[in-house]
Design a protein around this motif. Structure first.
Motif, PDB file in Angstrom:
ATOM      1  N   SER A 221       0.819  -1.212   0.000  1.00  0.00           N
ATOM      2  CA  SER A 221       0.000   0.000   0.000  1.00  0.00           C
ATOM      3  C   SER A 221       0.852   1.262   0.000  1.00  0.00           C
ATOM      4  O   SER A 221       0.375   2.348  -0.352  1.00  0.00           O
ATOM      5  CB  SER A 221      -0.942  -0.001   1.211  1.00  0.00           C
ATOM      6  OG  SER A 221      -0.193  -0.045   2.421  1.00  0.00           O
ATOM      7  N   LYS A 224       4.336   3.922  -4.477  1.00  0.00           N
ATOM      8  CA  LYS A 224       3.835   5.088  -5.198  1.00  0.00           C
ATOM      9  C   LYS A 224       3.187   4.650  -6.511  1.00  0.00           C
ATOM     10  O   LYS A 224       3.763   3.883  -7.276  1.00  0.00           O
ATOM     11  CB  LYS A 224       4.994   6.055  -5.461  1.00  0.00           C
ATOM     12  CG  LYS A 224       4.563   7.389  -6.049  1.00  0.00           C
ATOM     13  CD  LYS A 224       5.768   8.319  -6.167  1.00  0.00           C
ATOM     14  CE  LYS A 224       5.338   9.667  -6.760  1.00  0.00           C
ATOM     15  NZ  LYS A 224       6.493  10.589  -6.893  1.00  0.00           N
ATOM     16  N   LYS A 225       1.949   5.122  -6.752  1.00  0.00           N
ATOM     17  CA  LYS A 225       1.202   4.751  -7.941  1.00  0.00           C
ATOM     18  C   LYS A 225       1.791   5.457  -9.174  1.00  0.00           C
ATOM     19  O   LYS A 225       2.389   6.527  -9.052  1.00  0.00           O
ATOM     20  CB  LYS A 225      -0.277   5.116  -7.760  1.00  0.00           C
ATOM     21  CG  LYS A 225      -0.915   4.575  -6.490  1.00  0.00           C
ATOM     22  CD  LYS A 225      -0.888   3.056  -6.453  1.00  0.00           C
ATOM     23  CE  LYS A 225      -1.662   2.522  -5.246  1.00  0.00           C
ATOM     24  NZ  LYS A 225      -1.015   2.748  -3.962  1.00  0.00           N
ATOM     25  N   PRO A 226       1.629   4.863 -10.389  1.00  0.00           N
ATOM     26  CA  PRO A 226       0.940   3.593 -10.661  1.00  0.00           C
ATOM     27  C   PRO A 226       1.819   2.396 -10.319  1.00  0.00           C
ATOM     28  O   PRO A 226       3.052   2.496 -10.309  1.00  0.00           O
ATOM     29  CB  PRO A 226       0.674   3.673 -12.166  1.00  0.00           C
ATOM     30  CG  PRO A 226       1.818   4.483 -12.688  1.00  0.00           C
ATOM     31  CD  PRO A 226       2.111   5.504 -11.627  1.00  0.00           C
ATOM     32  N   VAL A 227       1.162   1.258 -10.051  1.00  0.00           N
ATOM     33  CA  VAL A 227       1.866   0.023  -9.700  1.00  0.00           C
ATOM     34  C   VAL A 227       1.616  -1.013 -10.787  1.00  0.00           C
ATOM     35  O   VAL A 227       0.468  -1.270 -11.171  1.00  0.00           O
ATOM     36  CB  VAL A 227       1.398  -0.520  -8.337  1.00  0.00           C
ATOM     37  CG1 VAL A 227       2.074  -1.855  -8.036  1.00  0.00           C
ATOM     38  CG2 VAL A 227       1.688   0.478  -7.232  1.00  0.00           C
ATOM     39  N   GLU A 228       2.694  -1.585 -11.284  1.00  0.00           N
ATOM     40  CA  GLU A 228       2.607  -2.681 -12.245  1.00  0.00           C
ATOM     41  C   GLU A 228       2.968  -3.976 -11.535  1.00  0.00           C
ATOM     42  O   GLU A 228       3.802  -3.987 -10.618  1.00  0.00           O
ATOM     43  CB  GLU A 228       3.547  -2.452 -13.425  1.00  0.00           C
ATOM     44  CG  GLU A 228       3.182  -1.258 -14.288  1.00  0.00           C
ATOM     45  CD  GLU A 228       4.083  -1.151 -15.506  1.00  0.00           C
ATOM     46  OE1 GLU A 228       5.263  -1.579 -15.405  1.00  0.00           O
ATOM     47  OE2 GLU A 228       3.628  -0.658 -16.544  1.00  0.00           O
ATOM     48  N   GLN A 249      -6.134  -6.028  -8.112  1.00  0.00           N
ATOM     49  CA  GLN A 249      -6.523  -4.642  -8.332  1.00  0.00           C
ATOM     50  C   GLN A 249      -6.702  -3.896  -7.016  1.00  0.00           C
ATOM     51  O   GLN A 249      -6.467  -2.692  -6.930  1.00  0.00           O
ATOM     52  CB  GLN A 249      -7.808  -4.595  -9.159  1.00  0.00           C
ATOM     53  CG  GLN A 249      -7.610  -5.072 -10.591  1.00  0.00           C
ATOM     54  CD  GLN A 249      -8.908  -5.102 -11.386  1.00  0.00           C
ATOM     55  OE1 GLN A 249      -9.994  -4.952 -10.824  1.00  0.00           O
ATOM     56  NE2 GLN A 249      -8.790  -5.297 -12.696  1.00  0.00           N
ATOM     57  N   GLY A 252      -3.889  -1.864  -5.778  1.00  0.00           N
ATOM     58  CA  GLY A 252      -3.507  -0.674  -6.538  1.00  0.00           C
ATOM     59  C   GLY A 252      -2.803  -0.988  -7.832  1.00  0.00           C
ATOM     60  O   GLY A 252      -2.191  -0.100  -8.451  1.00  0.00           O
ATOM     61  N   SER A 254      -2.352  -1.520 -11.640  1.00  0.00           N
ATOM     62  CA  SER A 254      -3.039  -1.012 -12.826  1.00  0.00           C
ATOM     63  C   SER A 254      -2.744  -1.836 -14.070  1.00  0.00           C
ATOM     64  O   SER A 254      -3.505  -1.785 -15.038  1.00  0.00           O
ATOM     65  CB  SER A 254      -2.626   0.443 -13.085  1.00  0.00           C
ATOM     66  OG  SER A 254      -1.221   0.537 -13.277  1.00  0.00           O
ATOM     67  N   GLY A 316       6.537  -0.040  -8.287  1.00  0.00           N
ATOM     68  CA  GLY A 316       5.971   1.285  -8.097  1.00  0.00           C
ATOM     69  C   GLY A 316       6.752   2.322  -8.872  1.00  0.00           C
ATOM     70  O   GLY A 316       7.734   2.008  -9.563  1.00  0.00           O
TER      71      GLY A 316
END
Length: 678
Positions: A221, A224-228, A249, A252, A254, A316
């Protein structure tokens, strides 16, 4: 993760440090490979073992016995029933674990190692994808992560989970012992002191009650987004309607890249419908290794390496968290199976790239069922049965993980005509079999795999015939007549203080000679044996010296009960009962007798052995009294046999002469020992 073998990583981590206890967990387990290729890595004599497997197994068995290194292996009992082909050829703990329809799937190593004089011990812990098999340690593409902890400074939560894991494993042992590897590591962990300031070690333990996805969520959690997400797994859903990827999903994620495993023809190891299903989705794609990963792994080169690694790489914007362990991309693995692994902070670099061209053809090879997917019920009722046989006490014990008692038969290698135990009732508490075990002992001569059949007592439901790996203990007392044979002179030379290295050479040469005698030469060649003294018994003082040294060796503070039992009552090639047997051969010589003893030598040897068995420090060891009684019988038979010729005046009073001689012999022996030790 590269082209190196798991065994190489183990050697690097040990760095020459002595191993004091070792615990392994595995889904599938190959005892033959483990004994020949893994156990030697744990022993200091690793470099001196033969390349011939038959000789090497003998050498490793002897080295393991002498080292008294405790080892415990835990494996999935349900899959072993189906796939297990070999059984242990030496003594260490083998424990089948059954969790019902949940697979016991962790691949862990716990190695307690020494760090030299004045330094406290350390515990090495690894988690990965590698089973205890040749494929897992040598051939496949696998993954593994190591951690090391000392007695101070570790992460407190990591220590707590490790303690729970070892408690879990301890409960799975059928034979409870304070000398077990699990107990030794528990004792180490009990002394460890955590450091509140220590960086966290993110470990998903086999005793965890948290779902794998929840474990990941608690840590990812913060990415840092986006997360692959990159998923590397040899198993995944074979249902075209399965959307297991959607579970990530909530973390987080994507975008998901899913590794596509391939066979040696570069065809996809995947169900055709699922292959098409994933290809049709947005934000989910089939992928291959990036070049910086594929080159070190030797992908596309000969020999082909099967993908067996299990990795979840969460990338991230600024850093990545990579899970390395046993978890496949299946519902059972994510939610039910017993799994383990580490979540490690890594650089935010991709391991995979999306396949941009057309997808490959689907392999015609049949796909293995994922761990936990095997339908055990279809095979009939097979409750978890645990069996053990103690060669020292000749005791068969067992229990069943069931509320209902069962009644079982144990069947030897020759089928129903070789039933070794019949109508034995087992409950969920360990109990001993009270019948004759002679037939079972014969069945166990060449292996530990026993066929079990029977019925459930309160329902009369049949227990489907299946194989169980019976745990054998005190191998030092298991008859093994075809291993090797030493002459009395060689055995006495060992007693007299032969170095461990020369003893190993002597035993190896004897094993090779035995293979020649059995017509199983193979690729072995005889070793030019170092000559012994031409006439070992020309001076009987050498015989007396050998026994004096044996008694001193077994009486000192470093001598363990295991060592005492091996030499006093064991069946080893240089155990005292073996030597006594060579002396007994003078009463009934055969054509096969090798280097027969002179009756006088046999008589003096038996008298010397009698003195050892009469020693107060050995009186409480098992079977010493029976061995002493046997020697008394042999001495009487030699006295009565007229094999020892006396002068005419002494022959007339033969019995009194022997009584007088033995009294003088034993008295003189005690006085000489007292003077020598002053």
């Amino acid at each position: 993760m590269d082209n190196a073998q798991i065994s190489q990583y183990l050697e690097e981590r040990l760095g020459g440090r002595p191993v004091k206890a070792a615990v392994f967990t595995s889904y599938t387990f190959d005892p033959a490979f483990f004994e020949l290729e893994v156990v030697p890595l744990l022993l200091s004599e690793n470099s001196s073992f033969s390349i011939d497997e038959r000789v090497k197994q003998f050498q490793v068995r002897e080295s393991l016995r002498e080292a008294e290194l405790p080892i415990d292996v835990f494996y999935d009992q349900n899959i072993f029933r189906i796939q297990g082909e070999s059984s242990p050829g030496m003594e260490y703990g083998c424990h089948g674990v059954s969790e019902g329809n949940r697979a016991f799937h962790p691949k862990l190593s716990f190695l307690l190692v020494g760090n030299g004089a004045g330094e406290s011990d350390s515990l090495l812990i690894s988690a990965g994808s590698n089973n205890l098999t040749k494929a897992g340690w040598w051939d496949n593409i696998e993954c593994q992560h190591w951690e090391e902890i000392g007695q101070r400074g570790g992460d407190g939560e990591f220590l707590r989970v490790l303690k729970r894991d070892l408690d879990y494993l301890q409960k799975k042992r059928i034979v409870q012992s304070e000398n077990s590897a699990v107990f030794e590591i528990q004792r180490f962990l009990a002394k460890c002191v955590a450091d509140p300031a220590a960086p966290p070690t993110l470990y998903f333990g086999l005793s965890s009650t948290t779902r794998f996805l929840d474990f990941l969520s608690a840590e990812t959690s913060q990415l840092k987004k986006p997360v692959e997400l990159e998923i590397i797994s040899p198993f995944f859903a074979d249902d075209s309607r399965n959307n297991l990827h959607e579970a990530f999903q909530d973390l987080g994620v994507s975008n998901v890249r899913l590794m596509l495993p391939r066979d040696d023809k570069q065809e996809a190891l995947c169900n055709l419908d699922y292959l098409a299903h994933i290809d049709s989705l947005e934000n989910v794609s089939w992928s291959d290794w990036v070049k910086t990963t594929s080159d070190p792994l030797g992908v596309g080169k000969e020999p082909h390496r099967e993908l067996h690694a299990k990795i979840f790489n969460l990338i991230g914007a600024d850093r990545a968290l990579t899970f390395v362990g046993s978890v496949n991309f299946t519902y059972k693995a994510l939610n039910e199976n017993v799994e383990a692994g580490f979540l490690v902070a890594t650089d935010p670099e991709s391991l995979l790239k999306t396949i941009s061209e057309d997808l490959p053809e689907v392999s015609q090879r049949s796909l293995d069922l994922a761990p936990g997917e095997v339908d055990h019920e279809a095979q009939g009722s097979m409750p978890q049965i645990s069996l053990t046989f103690d060669w020292l006490t000749k005791t068969l014990s067992g229990r069943v993980e069931s509320e209902s008692q069962i009644e079982i038969d144990l069947i030897g290698p020759d089928g129903v005509d070789s039933t070794a135990v019949k109508g034995w009732r087992l409950g969920n508490c360990l109990s001993d079999y009270t019948g004759d075990t002679e037939a079972l002992e014969k069945a166990l001569a060449n292996g530990s795999l026993i066929l079990v059949s029977g019925r459930v007592c309160d329902s009369d439901e049949l227990v489907a015939p299946h194989r169980v790996l019976l745990q054998q203990t005190h191998w030092s007392h298991k008859p093994q007549p075809d291993l090797a044979t030493l002459s009395p002179q060689q055995i006495l030379a060992i007693y007299a203080g032969m170095s461990p290295e020369r003893r190993q050479l002597l035993l190896t040469d004897a094993r090779v000679k035995r293979l020649f005698e059995l017509g199983e030469r193979g690729e072995t060649s005889l070793i030019e044996e170092a000559p012994m003294e031409n006439e070992f018994f020309s001076e009987y003082a050498e015989l007396f010296h050998a026994f004096r040294m044996l008694r001193r060796d077994l009486s000192n503070e470093q001598s363990t009960p295991k060592k005492q039992d091996y030499y006093l009552t064991g069946t080893g090639v240089d155990s005292l009962p073996t030597l006594v047997g060579r002396a007994a051969a003078v009463l009934e010589p055969t054509e096969e007798s090798d280097q027969p003893l002179h009756p006088v030598s046999a008589y003096l040897l038996l008298l010397s052995a009698k003195e050892v068995y009469r020693s107060a420090e050995f009186a409480d060891r098992p079977h010493v009294a029976e061995q002493l009684e046997f020697i008394e019988t042999l001495l009487q038979q030699i006295r009565e046999s007229k094999l020892i010729k006396l002068s005419s005046e002494r022959e007339a009073d033969r019995d009194n002469f022997f009584d007088w001689f033995e009294a003088q012999f034993l008295e003189q022996y005690r006085i000489e020992r007292a003077v020598g030790s002053a």
